[in-house]
Design a protein around this motif. Sequence first.
Motif, PDB file in Angstrom:
ATOM      1  N   VAL A   1      63.254  24.467  45.505  1.00 49.84           N
ATOM      2  CA  VAL A   1      62.662  23.793  44.356  1.00 49.84           C
ATOM      3  C   VAL A   1      61.839  24.815  43.587  1.00 49.84           C
ATOM      4  CG1 VAL A   1      60.912  22.094  43.655  1.00 49.84           C
ATOM      5  CG2 VAL A   1      62.642  21.484  45.351  1.00 49.84           C
ATOM      6  N   THR A   2      61.943  24.764  42.258  1.00 47.55           N
ATOM      7  CA  THR A   2      61.100  25.614  41.419  1.00 47.55           C
ATOM      8  C   THR A   2      60.152  24.732  40.618  1.00 47.55           C
ATOM      9  OG1 THR A   2      62.724  25.588  39.616  1.00 47.55           O
ATOM     10  CG2 THR A   2      62.835  27.412  41.189  1.00 47.55           C
ATOM     11  N   THR A   3      58.926  25.179  40.490  1.00 42.90           N
ATOM     12  CA  THR A   3      57.981  24.504  39.605  1.00 42.90           C
ATOM     13  C   THR A   3      57.504  25.504  38.558  1.00 42.90           C
ATOM     14  OG1 THR A   3      56.188  24.956  41.200  1.00 42.90           O
ATOM     15  CG2 THR A   3      57.200  22.765  41.245  1.00 42.90           C
ATOM     16  N   GLU A   4      57.398  25.012  37.330  1.00 42.94           N
ATOM     17  CA  GLU A   4      56.958  25.845  36.215  1.00 42.94           C
ATOM     18  C   GLU A   4      55.741  25.208  35.556  1.00 42.94           C
ATOM     19  OE1 GLU A   4      60.118  26.157  33.430  1.00 42.94           O
ATOM     20  OE2 GLU A   4      61.510  27.140  34.821  1.00 42.94           O
ATOM     21  N   HIS A   5      54.906  26.061  34.971  1.00 41.10           N
ATOM     22  CA  HIS A   5      53.745  25.531  34.269  1.00 41.10           C
ATOM     23  C   HIS A   5      53.278  26.522  33.216  1.00 41.10           C
ATOM     24  CE1 HIS A   5      51.818  28.223  37.218  1.00 41.10           C
ATOM     25  NE2 HIS A   5      50.860  28.349  36.306  1.00 41.10           N
ATOM     26  N   PHE A   6      52.540  26.002  32.260  1.00 42.04           N
ATOM     27  CA  PHE A   6      51.810  26.821  31.298  1.00 42.04           C
ATOM     28  C   PHE A   6      50.319  26.546  31.461  1.00 42.04           C
ATOM     29  CE2 PHE A   6      55.891  27.315  29.384  1.00 42.04           C
ATOM     30  CZ  PHE A   6      55.820  28.455  28.585  1.00 42.04           C
ATOM     31  N   THR A   7      49.523  27.532  31.125  1.00 48.72           N
ATOM     32  CA  THR A   7      48.087  27.380  30.923  1.00 48.72           C
ATOM     33  C   THR A   7      47.800  27.873  29.508  1.00 48.72           C
ATOM     34  OG1 THR A   7      47.578  29.615  31.702  1.00 48.72           O
ATOM     35  CG2 THR A   7      47.622  27.854  33.367  1.00 48.72           C
ATOM     36  N   SER A   8      46.588  27.703  29.040  1.00 48.47           N
ATOM     37  CA  SER A   8      46.271  28.202  27.694  1.00 48.47           C
ATOM     38  C   SER A   8      46.443  29.715  27.639  1.00 48.47           C
ATOM     39  CB  SER A   8      44.846  27.807  27.301  1.00 48.47           C
ATOM     40  OG  SER A   8      43.900  28.296  28.242  1.00 48.47           O
ATOM     41  N   GLU A   9      46.129  30.404  28.752  1.00 47.51           N
ATOM     42  CA  GLU A   9      46.293  31.865  28.779  1.00 47.51           C
ATOM     43  C   GLU A   9      47.765  32.257  28.717  1.00 47.51           C
ATOM     44  OE1 GLU A   9      42.423  30.718  30.437  1.00 47.51           O
ATOM     45  OE2 GLU A   9      44.471  30.140  30.963  1.00 47.51           O
ATOM     46  N   ILE A  10      48.607  31.540  29.457  1.00 51.17           N
ATOM     47  CA  ILE A  10      50.042  31.828  29.426  1.00 51.17           C
ATOM     48  C   ILE A  10      50.611  31.531  28.040  1.00 51.17           C
ATOM     49  CG2 ILE A  10      52.296  31.153  30.344  1.00 51.17           C
ATOM     50  CD1 ILE A  10      50.939  30.648  33.031  1.00 51.17           C
ATOM     51  N   ARG A  11      50.187  30.421  27.432  1.00 56.20           N
ATOM     52  CA  ARG A  11      50.641  30.065  26.082  1.00 56.20           C
ATOM     53  C   ARG A  11      50.274  31.156  25.083  1.00 56.20           C
ATOM     54  NH1 ARG A  11      46.941  25.804  23.928  1.00 56.20           N
ATOM     55  NH2 ARG A  11      45.695  27.719  23.846  1.00 56.20           N
ATOM     56  N   ASP A  12      49.031  31.647  25.153  1.00 56.38           N
ATOM     57  CA  ASP A  12      48.599  32.682  24.213  1.00 56.38           C
ATOM     58  C   ASP A  12      49.371  33.982  24.434  1.00 56.38           C
ATOM     59  OD1 ASP A  12      46.822  30.769  23.406  1.00 56.38           O
ATOM     60  OD2 ASP A  12      45.022  31.795  24.161  1.00 56.38           O
ATOM     61  N   PHE A  13      49.584  34.339  25.703  1.00 53.01           N
ATOM     62  CA  PHE A  13      50.322  35.561  26.012  1.00 53.01           C
ATOM     63  C   PHE A  13      51.758  35.455  25.499  1.00 53.01           C
ATOM     64  CE2 PHE A  13      52.908  38.158  28.956  1.00 53.01           C
ATOM     65  CZ  PHE A  13      52.328  39.403  28.706  1.00 53.01           C
ATOM     66  N   TYR A  14      52.351  34.285  25.670  1.00 49.89           N
ATOM     67  CA  TYR A  14      53.709  34.056  25.166  1.00 49.89           C
ATOM     68  C   TYR A  14      53.766  34.312  23.655  1.00 49.89           C
ATOM     69  CZ  TYR A  14      57.774  31.410  23.549  1.00 49.89           C
ATOM     70  OH  TYR A  14      58.927  31.039  22.920  1.00 49.89           O
ATOM     71  N   ALA A  15      52.793  33.776  22.921  1.00 50.19           N
ATOM     72  CA  ALA A  15      52.787  33.936  21.473  1.00 50.19           C
ATOM     73  C   ALA A  15      52.622  35.401  21.077  1.00 50.19           C
ATOM     74  CB  ALA A  15      51.670  33.088  20.862  1.00 50.19           C
ATOM     75  N   ILE A  16      51.776  36.119  21.801  1.00 54.39           N
ATOM     76  CA  ILE A  16      51.553  37.533  21.492  1.00 54.39           C
ATOM     77  C   ILE A  16      52.830  38.341  21.700  1.00 54.39           C
ATOM     78  CG2 ILE A  16      50.358  39.624  22.284  1.00 54.39           C
ATOM     79  CD1 ILE A  16      47.926  37.766  22.852  1.00 54.39           C
ATOM     80  N   VAL A  17      53.474  38.148  22.836  1.00 58.24           N
ATOM     81  CA  VAL A  17      54.692  38.904  23.127  1.00 58.24           C
ATOM     82  C   VAL A  17      55.809  38.510  22.169  1.00 58.24           C
ATOM     83  CG1 VAL A  17      56.459  39.368  24.871  1.00 58.24           C
ATOM     84  CG2 VAL A  17      54.053  39.263  25.532  1.00 58.24           C
ATOM     85  N   TYR A  18      55.901  37.225  21.851  1.00 60.60           N
ATOM     86  CA  TYR A  18      56.893  36.741  20.892  1.00 60.60           C
ATOM     87  C   TYR A  18      56.695  37.441  19.542  1.00 60.60           C
ATOM     88  CZ  TYR A  18      59.789  33.186  18.510  1.00 60.60           C
ATOM     89  OH  TYR A  18      60.762  32.525  17.791  1.00 60.60           O
ATOM     90  N   ALA A  19      55.442  37.495  19.084  1.00 61.89           N
ATOM     91  CA  ALA A  19      55.145  38.155  17.809  1.00 61.89           C
ATOM     92  C   ALA A  19      55.441  39.650  17.891  1.00 61.89           C
ATOM     93  CB  ALA A  19      53.684  37.919  17.435  1.00 61.89           C
ATOM     94  N   ASN A  20      55.138  40.272  19.027  1.00 63.55           N
ATOM     95  CA  ASN A  20      55.439  41.695  19.187  1.00 63.55           C
ATOM     96  C   ASN A  20      56.933  41.960  19.004  1.00 63.55           C
ATOM     97  OD1 ASN A  20      52.791  42.377  19.673  1.00 63.55           O
ATOM     98  ND2 ASN A  20      53.006  42.499  21.898  1.00 63.55           N
ATOM     99  N   GLY A  21      57.761  41.040  19.496  1.00 66.14           N
ATOM    100  CA  GLY A  21      59.197  41.199  19.334  1.00 66.14           C
ATOM    101  C   GLY A  21      59.609  41.136  17.873  1.00 66.14           C
ATOM    102  N   LEU A  22      58.989  40.236  17.119  1.00 68.32           N
ATOM    103  CA  LEU A  22      59.274  40.158  15.689  1.00 68.32           C
ATOM    104  C   LEU A  22      58.831  41.432  14.971  1.00 68.32           C
ATOM    105  CD1 LEU A  22      58.073  36.498  14.982  1.00 68.32           C
ATOM    106  CD2 LEU A  22      60.418  37.275  15.383  1.00 68.32           C
ATOM    107  N   LEU A  23      57.656  41.929  15.362  1.00 68.36           N
ATOM    108  CA  LEU A  23      57.141  43.145  14.735  1.00 68.36           C
ATOM    109  C   LEU A  23      57.996  44.363  15.085  1.00 68.36           C
ATOM    110  CD1 LEU A  23      53.325  42.540  15.326  1.00 68.36           C
ATOM    111  CD2 LEU A  23      54.544  42.403  13.143  1.00 68.36           C
TER     112      LEU A  23
END
Length: 315
Positions: free
Chosen positions: A234-256
């Motif tokens: 079984v796998t469990t996944e989750h987000f926290t506010s820190e994970i959400r923010d990190f995701y957005a930063i890395v996502y934006a880095n890819g666009l840049l």
Amino acid sequence: MYHDLELVLQHDLIVDWKEHYKEVYGKQTLLLQNRLHELPVFRPENLARLIEVAPSEHYDFVRPGAIGTKKSEWLQCSLEGTKGGDVLRAVEEGRFWLSLRALQEWDEGFRLITRKIFDELEIKMPGFETFKHKTGMLISSPGAQVYYHADVPGQSLWQVKGHKDVYIYDNTAPFLSDEQLEEIFLGETEEEIRFEPWYDEFATKATLKPGEMAHWPLNNPHRVENHDEVNISVTTEHFTSEIRDFYAIVYANGLLRAAGISGSRHSRGAMKYAKMALAAAHKMIYKKMVRSSANAKSPRSFKLDMTAPDFMAEL
């Protein structure tokens, strides 16, 4: 079954928690003893029922290709009208894996289990607040592998049946470059990434048995090898506010990066919020562009045939 499950879930699932684990959770690899494998949902008759009612969009029944083959090229099977017991037999005697996704959305038992897991973790670690919970299950044949890859959200692996070796690697180059992580976050590549055999010299290896759970730092690449027996995990996944923010930063880095500008995974202050705004705007536009597009998953090209030598028949 759900009444019995509710009674069992009145007690903690994690049985060996130590107070200092809250200091290293998400920062170091942890192996935790638990009672998940004892729950009635994993009895063969209940697994068979679960397979039979799985919504089409929430499962993959796959005949894997050779090592190095893209997932999109693997053979996908339709389970429409198939008996759950036949699926379990095919996994045991053949070469398949069955992935059941987002169980908490369509099965009451796993909705209760998912809530219990994260409620328990949040009680054990005050301030650990999670959202976007997902629970999946992988039922796989003896010797099956999950190839080297990295996941976006926080992830834990709970072993229910069989034994498997999990190899966990650092989430930095050469094991995972900034560009590779950005491509995963942007959805430009499958989660599988380049692997070199010598990486194993630097891996943390854990052999999981029923009643053990592994949790590792965010985005750490990993791969899995089943022992010579059927495995249920079984796998469990989750987000926290820190994970959400990190995701957005890395996502934006890819666009840049696509515009010729490199960025750091660890942006702070005004730069962090600018990147989060860029990521949010791009995702909103992208969703509108692809809303009517077809799913890119491979079409299901065969069905289960218990009379065939390889259990496969073309649709």
